[in-house]
Scaffold this motif. Structure first.
Motif, mmCIF file in Angstrom:
data_model
loop_
_atom_site.group_PDB
_atom_site.id
_atom_site.type_symbol
_atom_site.label_atom_id
_atom_site.label_comp_id
_atom_site.label_asym_id
_atom_site.label_seq_id
_atom_site.Cartn_x
_atom_site.Cartn_y
_atom_site.Cartn_z
ATOM 1 N N LEU A 80 0.836 -1.206 0.000
ATOM 2 C CA LEU A 80 0.000 0.000 0.000
ATOM 3 C C LEU A 80 0.870 1.256 0.000
ATOM 4 O O LEU A 80 0.587 2.215 -0.721
ATOM 5 C CB LEU A 80 -0.929 -0.005 1.214
ATOM 6 C CG LEU A 80 -2.069 -1.029 1.191
ATOM 7 C CD1 LEU A 80 -2.763 -1.073 2.548
ATOM 8 C CD2 LEU A 80 -3.059 -0.698 0.080
ATOM 9 N N LYS A 81 1.933 1.250 0.795
ATOM 10 C CA LYS A 81 2.849 2.398 0.863
ATOM 11 C C LYS A 81 3.478 2.653 -0.498
ATOM 12 O O LYS A 81 3.538 3.790 -0.963
ATOM 13 C CB LYS A 81 3.929 2.121 1.921
ATOM 14 C CG LYS A 81 4.989 3.180 2.033
ATOM 15 C CD LYS A 81 4.463 4.358 2.761
ATOM 16 C CE LYS A 81 5.552 5.368 3.038
ATOM 17 N NZ LYS A 81 5.025 6.553 3.678
ATOM 18 N N LEU A 82 3.945 1.587 -1.149
ATOM 19 C CA LEU A 82 4.594 1.743 -2.455
ATOM 20 C C LEU A 82 3.614 2.207 -3.525
ATOM 21 O O LEU A 82 4.015 2.850 -4.495
ATOM 22 C CB LEU A 82 5.247 0.424 -2.876
ATOM 23 C CG LEU A 82 6.404 -0.050 -1.989
ATOM 24 C CD1 LEU A 82 6.920 -1.399 -2.462
ATOM 25 C CD2 LEU A 82 7.517 0.983 -1.931
ATOM 26 N N ALA A 83 2.324 1.907 -3.342
ATOM 27 C CA ALA A 83 1.299 2.350 -4.289
ATOM 28 C C ALA A 83 0.810 3.761 -3.977
ATOM 29 O O ALA A 83 -0.031 4.303 -4.696
ATOM 30 C CB ALA A 83 0.122 1.382 -4.279
ATOM 31 N N GLY A 84 1.320 4.354 -2.903
ATOM 32 C CA GLY A 84 0.907 5.703 -2.534
ATOM 33 C C GLY A 84 -0.429 5.752 -1.818
ATOM 34 O O GLY A 84 -1.055 6.807 -1.748
ATOM 35 N N LEU A 85 -0.874 4.639 -1.276
ATOM 36 C CA LEU A 85 -2.156 4.565 -0.581
ATOM 37 C C LEU A 85 -1.935 4.570 0.934
ATOM 38 O O LEU A 85 -0.853 4.236 1.409
ATOM 39 C CB LEU A 85 -2.893 3.286 -0.994
ATOM 40 C CG LEU A 85 -3.206 3.165 -2.484
ATOM 41 C CD1 LEU A 85 -3.720 1.771 -2.808
ATOM 42 C CD2 LEU A 85 -4.216 4.223 -2.894
ATOM 43 N N PRO A 86 -2.967 4.907 1.708
ATOM 44 C CA PRO A 86 -2.828 4.835 3.168
ATOM 45 C C PRO A 86 -2.565 3.397 3.607
ATOM 46 O O PRO A 86 -3.205 2.462 3.129
ATOM 47 C CB PRO A 86 -4.174 5.323 3.699
ATOM 48 C CG PRO A 86 -4.875 5.955 2.543
ATOM 49 C CD PRO A 86 -4.270 5.408 1.292
#
Length: 178
Positions: A80-86
């Motif tokens: 999620l972090k790498l996808a720019g999501l919370p």
């Protein structure tokens, strides 16, 4: 999180340049790869990227051990972090009862006393001053307090020998509390 080169046959596996990772706090290179820490509002992400992973794409290693569910949750948060999501909160820490917290503290204190060369009777006198008062040397041999100190030292040894890991997985039933 351990990241290794993707095995052959996974042509679509992608790799991110370490310097391009979002919110990179620290990076340390050595001959076998690099370690990185990413900042996150809910807790840092610690990565170990093996040498060669950038060329073939990333594969994430999740060993089949008692901590696999925590590792899977950490991987989910990282993706999620790498996808720019919370990323969401990490799993809640295990809730030890106040009694068990107190017992763990006593076990560590008893183990420290033993390692410093104190006798079990001396340890009992320090940890349980009220109960130990008035116990004669003869009574000590059959005292319940003597057995309590022995159990605490045994628990301390179990925790020192790796049993503390069960605190992370909430598998309290695997800890010998007695």
């Amino acid at each position: 999180m351990l990241i290794v080169p993707a095995p052959p046959g996974f042509a679509e596996a992608r790799a991110l340049p370490v310097d391009g990772l979002p919110d990179l706090l620290a990076r340390s290179d050595d001959g076998d790869g690099c370690s990185a820490i990413l900042i996150d509002i809910h807790g840092p992400h610690r990565l170990r990227i093996e040498h060669g992973a950038d060329a073939t794409g990333w594969a994430y290693v999740i060993p089949d051990d008692p901590w696999r569910m925590l590792r899977l949750h950490a991987l989910h948060r990282l993706l999620l972090k790498l996808a720019g999501l919370p990323t969401g909160m990490p799993p809640p820490m295990p809730g030890l009862t106040p009694y068990r917290l107190h017992r763990l503290a006593l076990a560590l204190r008893a183990l420290d006393g033993e390692e410093d060369g104190a006798s079990r009777r001396e340890i009992g006198a320090v940890l349980f001053a009220g109960e130990a008062r008035g116990i004669t040397a003869h009574d000590w041999k059959s005292s319940g307090l003597r057995k309590k100190v022995a159990r605490l030292i045994r628990l301390g040894r179990v925790m020192r020998g790796g049993g503390y890991r069960h605190l992370l997985t909430r598998s309290f039933d695997r800890i010998r509390w007695n």
